[in-house]
Write a protein that holds these residues in place. Structure first.
Motif, mmCIF file in Angstrom:
data_model
loop_
_atom_site.group_PDB
_atom_site.id
_atom_site.type_symbol
_atom_site.label_atom_id
_atom_site.label_comp_id
_atom_site.label_asym_id
_atom_site.label_seq_id
_atom_site.Cartn_x
_atom_site.Cartn_y
_atom_site.Cartn_z
ATOM 1 N N HIS A 13 -15.678 39.588 82.784
ATOM 2 C CA HIS A 13 -16.583 40.738 82.772
ATOM 3 C C HIS A 13 -17.528 40.568 81.597
ATOM 4 O O HIS A 13 -17.171 40.855 80.461
ATOM 5 N N ASP A 16 -18.290 43.603 79.050
ATOM 6 C CA ASP A 16 -17.252 44.209 78.238
ATOM 7 C C ASP A 16 -16.094 43.247 78.017
ATOM 8 O O ASP A 16 -15.258 43.064 78.889
ATOM 9 N N ASP A 20 -13.255 46.325 80.780
ATOM 10 C CA ASP A 20 -13.354 47.647 81.383
ATOM 11 C C ASP A 20 -13.636 47.434 82.869
ATOM 12 O O ASP A 20 -14.701 46.971 83.234
ATOM 13 N N TYR A 21 -12.677 47.748 83.708
ATOM 14 C CA TYR A 21 -12.799 47.462 85.133
ATOM 15 C C TYR A 21 -13.518 48.560 85.918
ATOM 16 O O TYR A 21 -13.453 48.588 87.133
ATOM 17 N N SER A 22 -14.221 49.460 85.244
ATOM 18 C CA SER A 22 -14.913 50.532 85.956
ATOM 19 C C SER A 22 -16.232 50.054 86.566
ATOM 20 O O SER A 22 -16.832 50.755 87.359
ATOM 21 N N SER A 23 -16.697 48.867 86.215
ATOM 22 C CA SER A 23 -17.898 48.308 86.821
ATOM 23 C C SER A 23 -17.569 46.910 87.345
ATOM 24 O O SER A 23 -16.590 46.302 86.924
ATOM 25 N N ASN A 64 -15.472 44.753 92.711
ATOM 26 C CA ASN A 64 -14.990 46.015 92.139
ATOM 27 C C ASN A 64 -13.478 45.928 92.063
ATOM 28 O O ASN A 64 -12.825 45.609 93.056
ATOM 29 N N VAL A 66 -9.782 47.516 91.596
ATOM 30 C CA VAL A 66 -9.081 48.769 91.874
ATOM 31 C C VAL A 66 -7.628 48.601 91.443
ATOM 32 O O VAL A 66 -6.982 47.621 91.821
ATOM 33 N N GLU A 70 -3.979 52.542 93.369
ATOM 34 C CA GLU A 70 -5.001 53.233 94.155
ATOM 35 C C GLU A 70 -5.307 52.555 95.486
ATOM 36 O O GLU A 70 -6.195 52.976 96.204
#
Length: 75
Positions: A13, A16, A20-23, A64, A66, A70
């Motif tokens: 990534h 970051d 940070d796996y939010s993006s 992405n 997850v 989830e």
């Protein structure tokens, strides 16, 4: 035909280093970080092919992430 090589993936990534796996990010080969998992036809549908391809940062190589908690089974 190229010889078969096992893929040991590593998440990369660039935005970051704390991952940070939010993006979206990339999944690179640890054995050869010039290769990554690529969405072969750049579409999102069941049965779409992926392949190991030269890392060049297009949208087709961004994933992405997850959390396993989830994940849902598609019906």
């Amino acid at each position: 035909m190229a010889p078969e090589v096992s893929l040991t993936p590593e998440v990369y990534h660039p935005a970051d280093p704390k991952r940070d796996y939010s993006s979206p990010g990339f999944i690179l080969s640890i054995a050869d970080n010039k290769l990554c998992i690529d969405n072969k036809t750049r579409v999102t549908k069941d049965g779409n092919s992926t392949w190991l391809y030269q890392f060049s940062r297009p949208v087709a190589q961004q994933w992405n992430f997850v959390p396993l908690t989830e994940l849902r089974v598609a019906e």
